[in-house]
Each structure stands twice: as structure tokens, then as C-alpha cells.
Design a protein around this motif. Structure first.
Motif, short mmCIF file in Angstrom:
data_model
loop_
_atom_site.label_atom_id
_atom_site.label_comp_id
_atom_site.label_asym_id
_atom_site.label_seq_id
_atom_site.Cartn_x
_atom_site.Cartn_y
_atom_site.Cartn_z
N LEU A 1 55.20 -6.65 -49.70
CA LEU A 1 55.86 -7.92 -50.03
C LEU A 1 57.27 -7.83 -49.48
N ARG B 1 45.36 1.56 -46.22
CA ARG B 1 45.87 0.19 -46.14
C ARG B 1 46.86 -0.01 -47.29
N ALA C 1 46.89 -1.03 -51.11
CA ALA C 1 46.12 -2.28 -51.14
C ALA C 1 44.87 -2.07 -51.98
N SER C 2 44.48 -3.12 -52.66
CA SER C 2 43.26 -3.03 -53.47
C SER C 2 42.05 -3.48 -52.70
N GLU D 1 49.56 -6.88 -44.99
CA GLU D 1 48.95 -5.57 -45.16
C GLU D 1 49.17 -4.78 -43.89
N ARG E 1 53.87 -11.89 -47.54
CA ARG E 1 52.93 -10.84 -47.94
C ARG E 1 52.10 -10.45 -46.73
N ALA F 1 49.63 -2.86 -49.12
CA ALA F 1 50.07 -4.24 -49.29
C ALA F 1 51.60 -4.23 -49.35
#
Length: 85
Positions: free
Chosen positions: A7, A3, A84-85, A48, A46, A5
């Protein structure tokens, strides 16, 4: 699959009128910010995405920008992708 993230920063291309930016800039002197100029507005999106790697994730997001998120005639998009975190 991992995954990522993303922007997406969308801004009007140079030379395209930015009425919101102009309105903001005209208001700034009354608020004590007479030294601020060149105001341009945009939008940040934003999201994912699942992909095999960061390059694939970036390609998918760039395709999404071209097909849906931006008007390529008047807007530019800058895409940033990270795990992604």
C-alpha cells in the motif's frame, strides 16, 4: 519468490497548497461537521510485487515511488508491505 501486497499512501508535503482539501473543508460546516479541520487529500495505490523477502519488496516499491508514482518535489509517500493472501 513470494508475493507481497503493498500500500502506497501519497500525500502532499507540508506547506504545499491542497485545493481539493480546502474545498472539502469549506463544505463541511454546511453538512454539520464544523468541528473538522486540517483536511488534506492524497491518494492510495495498492499493488502486489514478487520478491525474495519483505525488505526487497519494500525497496522495489520505494523505487517505483521515486521513479513513477510520486512527484518527490511536492509529495511524500508512505509504503506498507505485507505478505499477500
Amino acid at each position: 519468490m513470494s508475493r507481497f501486497a503493498a500500500l502506497v499512501e501519497v500525500r502532499l508535503r507540508p506547506g504545499i497548497a491542497d485545493p481539493a482539501g480546502t474545498t472539502i473543508e469549506r463544505s463541511l460546516p454546511a453538512l454539520g461537521f464544523a468541528d473538522v479541520t486540517g483536511v488534506r487529500t492524497g491518494k492510495a495505490i495498492r499493488l502486489e510485487v514478487e520478491a525474495d523477502d519483505a525488505d526487497t519488496a519494500r525497496s522495489r516499491v520505494e523505487e517505483l515511488c521515486r521513479r513513477f508514482l510520486t512527484n518527490p518535489v511536492i509529495e511524500d509517500a508512505e509504503v506498507t508491505v505485507e505478505a499477500a493472501s
